[in-house]
Design an enzyme around this catalytic site. Structure first.
Site, mmCIF file in Angstrom:
data_model
loop_
_atom_site.group_PDB
_atom_site.id
_atom_site.type_symbol
_atom_site.label_atom_id
_atom_site.label_comp_id
_atom_site.label_asym_id
_atom_site.label_seq_id
_atom_site.Cartn_x
_atom_site.Cartn_y
_atom_site.Cartn_z
ATOM 1 C CB VAL A 34 -1.017 0.048 1.167
ATOM 2 C CG1 VAL A 34 -2.067 -1.032 1.030
ATOM 3 C CG2 VAL A 34 -0.325 0.007 2.521
ATOM 4 C CB SER B 79 -3.435 2.299 17.473
ATOM 5 O OG SER B 79 -2.812 1.788 18.612
ATOM 6 C CE1 TYR C 98 0.726 0.608 14.730
ATOM 7 C CE2 TYR C 98 0.149 1.286 16.951
ATOM 8 C CZ TYR C 98 -0.132 0.542 15.828
ATOM 9 O OH TYR C 98 -1.254 -0.252 15.789
ATOM 10 C CB ALA C 99 2.425 7.556 18.716
ATOM 11 C CE LYS D 57 -2.500 2.043 13.498
ATOM 12 N NZ LYS D 57 -3.205 1.563 12.281
HETATM 13 N N1 LIG Z 1 -4.100 -6.114 17.045
HETATM 14 C C1 LIG Z 1 -4.313 -5.054 17.820
HETATM 15 O O1 LIG Z 1 -4.590 -5.157 19.023
HETATM 16 C C2 LIG Z 1 -4.238 -3.688 17.240
HETATM 17 C C3 LIG Z 1 -4.308 -2.603 18.116
HETATM 18 C C4 LIG Z 1 -4.314 -1.319 17.588
HETATM 19 C C5 LIG Z 1 -4.261 -1.136 16.223
HETATM 20 N N2 LIG Z 1 -4.157 -2.216 15.392
HETATM 21 C C6 LIG Z 1 -4.111 -1.955 13.962
HETATM 22 O O2 LIG Z 1 -4.988 -2.848 13.303
HETATM 23 C C7 LIG Z 1 -4.525 -3.090 11.977
HETATM 24 C C8 LIG Z 1 -4.439 -4.581 11.726
HETATM 25 O O3 LIG Z 1 -3.515 -5.099 12.662
HETATM 26 P P1 LIG Z 1 -3.386 -6.662 12.999
HETATM 27 O O4 LIG Z 1 -3.261 -6.738 14.475
HETATM 28 O O5 LIG Z 1 -4.430 -7.447 12.289
HETATM 29 O O6 LIG Z 1 -1.929 -6.915 12.388
HETATM 30 P P2 LIG Z 1 -1.325 -8.125 11.542
HETATM 31 O O7 LIG Z 1 0.142 -7.914 11.556
HETATM 32 O O8 LIG Z 1 -1.870 -9.404 12.056
HETATM 33 O O9 LIG Z 1 -1.917 -7.862 10.080
HETATM 34 C C9 LIG Z 1 -1.533 -6.754 9.312
HETATM 35 C C10 LIG Z 1 -1.711 -7.080 7.852
HETATM 36 O O10 LIG Z 1 -1.306 -5.906 7.104
HETATM 37 C C11 LIG Z 1 -0.500 -6.361 6.023
HETATM 38 N N3 LIG Z 1 0.420 -5.307 5.596
HETATM 39 C C12 LIG Z 1 1.429 -4.767 6.300
HETATM 40 N N4 LIG Z 1 2.094 -3.863 5.571
HETATM 41 C C13 LIG Z 1 1.494 -3.831 4.358
HETATM 42 C C14 LIG Z 1 1.729 -3.097 3.173
HETATM 43 N N5 LIG Z 1 2.754 -2.232 3.086
HETATM 44 N N6 LIG Z 1 0.904 -3.295 2.120
HETATM 45 C C15 LIG Z 1 -0.118 -4.183 2.193
HETATM 46 N N7 LIG Z 1 -0.381 -4.910 3.288
HETATM 47 C C16 LIG Z 1 0.418 -4.739 4.366
HETATM 48 C C17 LIG Z 1 0.255 -7.559 6.583
HETATM 49 O O11 LIG Z 1 0.813 -8.355 5.545
HETATM 50 C C18 LIG Z 1 -0.831 -8.235 7.391
HETATM 51 O O12 LIG Z 1 -1.588 -9.141 6.615
HETATM 52 C C19 LIG Z 1 -3.174 -2.358 11.874
HETATM 53 O O13 LIG Z 1 -3.356 -1.112 11.266
HETATM 54 C C20 LIG Z 1 -2.762 -2.194 13.315
HETATM 55 O O14 LIG Z 1 -1.882 -1.117 13.494
HETATM 56 C C21 LIG Z 1 -4.134 -3.481 15.871
#
Ligand SMILES: NC(=O)c1ccc[n+]([C@@H]2O[C@H](COP(=O)([O-])OP(=O)(O)OC[C@H]3O[C@@H](n4cnc5c(N)ncnc54)[C@H](O)[C@@H]3O)[C@@H](O)[C@H]2O)c1
Length: 245
Positions: A63, A141, A154-155, A158
């Site tokens: 992306v 987040s 990250y902060a 987000k």
């Molecule tokens: N899991 C949590 O508790 C949590 C908390 C706060 C925010 N988030 C946010 O939620 C979202 C999903 O997180 P998750 O926990 O499912 O993480 P994850 O690591 O399990 O999944 C993230 C997905 O994004 C894809 N990705 C990463 N970089 C990419 C790129 N450059 N182009 C295309 N795809 C890309 C990865 O391949 C992966 O499939 C993220 O934005 C994360 O910051 C998650």
């Protein structure tokens, strides 16, 4: 425990849909009858996560490649003739305290979260404007709301997504488009890859006392993506067991 949504006739685009929260979101849209375009970095991960289906189109794309994002969005529009819903979920972490953070760790995190969200949004808004209808949902987040030690990159990304969400919500509200964000907390590879003591510490902070399942994030996305949620825009909805209270 599940809520039934009906997204039949709709086309949803979800980034980072090969695993974790993104996969659960894309599955929710698929189960609710939508056509779903799933974007993620690797074609292998996409193939593992998404068996062939007439209503699923996978696109291996980074992306951060803003030109390629534009091409994929055009391909998705050509596929079904519409894009009703876009979920900007792809994300990475590169954690380090600020005085040890390298240029690349700073830039990569900003590029994926903020750059990716911008690129998809810029490309889908004209499609949604022409239709007079759209739902854009970004993923922020707790760290974007309150900060977390070791996550200044990250902060910044987000927190930027929150400001971006509100601005685009104002820019597009008159065109039938809503733009909202969720702030999740779910047991995904991003979390389960952390050291066990860190996971215990994070769980302690959650009033509900547990991490959510990714499907619980999809439920909140379904609400914000529903046609009936037309009066909800510019909101950041914490779906975090009370963490951000
Ligand atoms: N899991 C949590 O508790 C949590 C908390 C706060 C925010 N988030 C946010 O939620 C979202 C999903 O997180 P998750 O926990 O499912 O993480 P994850 O690591 O399990 O999944 C993230 C997905 O994004 C894809 N990705 C990463 N970089 C990419 C790129 N450059 N182009 C295309 N795809 C890309 C990865 O391949 C992966 O499939 C993220 O934005 C994360 O910051 C998650």
């Amino acid at each position: 425990m599940s809520i039934s949504f009906d997204f039949s006739g709709r086309t949803a685009l979800v980034t980072g849909g090969a695993q974790g929260i993104g996969r659960a979101i894309a599955a929710m849209f698929h189960d609710a009858g939508a056509h779903v375009a799933v974007l993620d970095r690797s074609s292998e991960a996409l193939a593992d996560a998404w068996p062939a289906s007439a209503r699923v189109a996978t696109h291996a794309i980074d992306v951060t490649d803003t030109a390629a994002v534009g091409e994929v969005v055009r391909a998705v529009e050509a596929w079904t003739g519409r894009i009703d819903i876009a979920v900007n979920n792809a994300g990475i972490t590169r954690d380090r305290v600020v005085w040890k953070l390298g240029d690349e760790e700073w830039q990569d995190v900003l590029d994926v979260h903020l750059g990716g969200t911008f690129a998809v949004t810029r490309a889908v808004v004209p499609v949604m404007r022409a239709a007079g209808y759209g739902r854009i949902i970004n993923v922020t987040s707790y760290t974007g709301l309150h900060g977390t030690i070791g996550q200044s990159n990250y902060a910044a990304a987000k927190g930027g997504i929150i400001a971006f969400t509100k601005t685009v919500a104002k820019e597009t509200a008159r065109f039938g488009i809503t733009v909202n964000a969720i702030s999740p907390n779910a047991a995904t590879p991003m979390v389960t890859s952390l050291p066990v003591e860190r996971i215990d510490e994070m769980t302690e902070m959650v009033p509900v006392g547990r991490f959510a399942e990714p499907e619980e994030m999809a439920t909140a996305i379904g609400y914000l993506a529903a046609e009936q949620s037309s009066y909800v825009t510019g909101v950041v909805l914490p779906v975090d067991g009370g963490l951000a209270m």
